[in-house]
Design a protein around this motif. Structure first.
Motif, mmCIF file in Angstrom:
data_model
loop_
_atom_site.group_PDB
_atom_site.id
_atom_site.type_symbol
_atom_site.label_atom_id
_atom_site.label_comp_id
_atom_site.label_asym_id
_atom_site.label_seq_id
_atom_site.Cartn_x
_atom_site.Cartn_y
_atom_site.Cartn_z
ATOM 1 N N GLU A 155 21.262 -48.603 28.489
ATOM 2 C CA GLU A 155 19.751 -48.153 28.089
ATOM 3 C C GLU A 155 19.318 -46.887 29.043
ATOM 4 O OE1 GLU A 155 17.343 -51.430 27.738
ATOM 5 O OE2 GLU A 155 17.830 -52.180 25.905
ATOM 6 N N THR A 161 19.175 -43.173 27.776
ATOM 7 C CA THR A 161 17.895 -42.364 27.933
ATOM 8 C C THR A 161 18.139 -41.083 28.685
ATOM 9 O OG1 THR A 161 16.594 -44.389 27.955
ATOM 10 C CG2 THR A 161 15.507 -42.448 29.213
ATOM 11 N N ASP A 189 17.574 -36.997 27.551
ATOM 12 C CA ASP A 189 16.737 -36.250 28.180
ATOM 13 C C ASP A 189 17.701 -34.960 28.414
ATOM 14 O OD1 ASP A 189 14.553 -38.143 28.163
ATOM 15 O OD2 ASP A 189 14.901 -38.936 30.272
#
Length: 223
Positions: free
Chosen positions: A57, A61, A65
């Motif tokens: 995760e 992420t 980004d």
């Protein structure tokens, strides 16, 4: 931050105290994309499935980004190149994909089309040639069986599988058409992305998701 400090943080990802686990995740995320190689290595060596899931995760992420940051930079550039934008998008799932490889594959599609293309023809006939090459010879087409598959939005996947969604098929078609110096551009209709051929004397529309089906401005107005 040293590798030992990162290891210590990762070891706390499965802490029973949710506040601690959340704080650790926030701390790792604050390190930015430079933490990704370490996290990938930790994922391979860590035997705790809960920690592995949280590492995944975190990596997703951080990669997301990074993609957003690169897309924003691309969008704000003076002359954003469409293929570069599609490449940046594809790096979310395929971080090792190279832009040069995509350029070579698009160049091959263009070359196959150029061999049969005739600049002296009427625009509709020129488009029919492109349709014949892309959809008949090269077998590009709509992925109707797995329409919502993320791969349909990844240009590297579509170039390999020859199956995609309206946007990726239109992008490939448009890149080839524009390399042939044709005034072909994208049009975003409700629920469908298509292309238009538009110059001072002609305008018609092309549905790359339906094998290059050609329709008129009147058809669009009645859509």
């Amino acid at each position: 931050m040293s590798e030992n400090e990162l290891k210590a943080l990762v070891s706390l990802l499965d802490d029973d105290d949710k506040q601690i686990a959340d704080h650790v995740q926030a701390k790792i995320l604050s390190l930015g994309t430079e933490a990704i190689p370490f996290l990938e290595k930790e994922w391979e060596s860590n035997l705790n499935p809960d920690v592995q899931t949280r590492i995944e995760e975190l990596i997703h992420t951080l990669q997301f980004d990074l993609v957003k940051e690169r897309l924003l930079h691309w969008y704000k550039s003076p002359d954003p190149d469409l293929l570069t934008g599609m490449w940046i998008l594809a790096t979310y799932q395929y971080p090792d994909i190279e832009l040069e490889k995509l350029q070579q594959e698009i160049e091959q599609v263009y070359y196959e089309t150029w061999l049969e293309f005739r600049p002296d023809l009427y625009p509709l006939d020129q488009i029919k040639i492109i349709n014949s090459v892309i959809f008949n010879k090269l077998k590009f087409g709509a992925n109707t069986k797995n329409f919502h598959s993320p791969g349909n939005s990844m240009i590297n996947v579509v170039l390999e599988s020859r199956k995609g969604n309206p946007i990726t098929l239109c992008v490939i078609y448009m890149l080839v058409a524009q390399k042939l110096k044709l005034p072909v551009h994208g049009v975003n209709l409700p629920n469908l992305f298509i292309l238009t051929y538009k110059d001072d004397n002609h305008q018609f529309y092309i549905n790359a998701f339906n094998r290059g089906l050609i329709f008129s401005k009147q058809d669009i107005e009645n859509y």
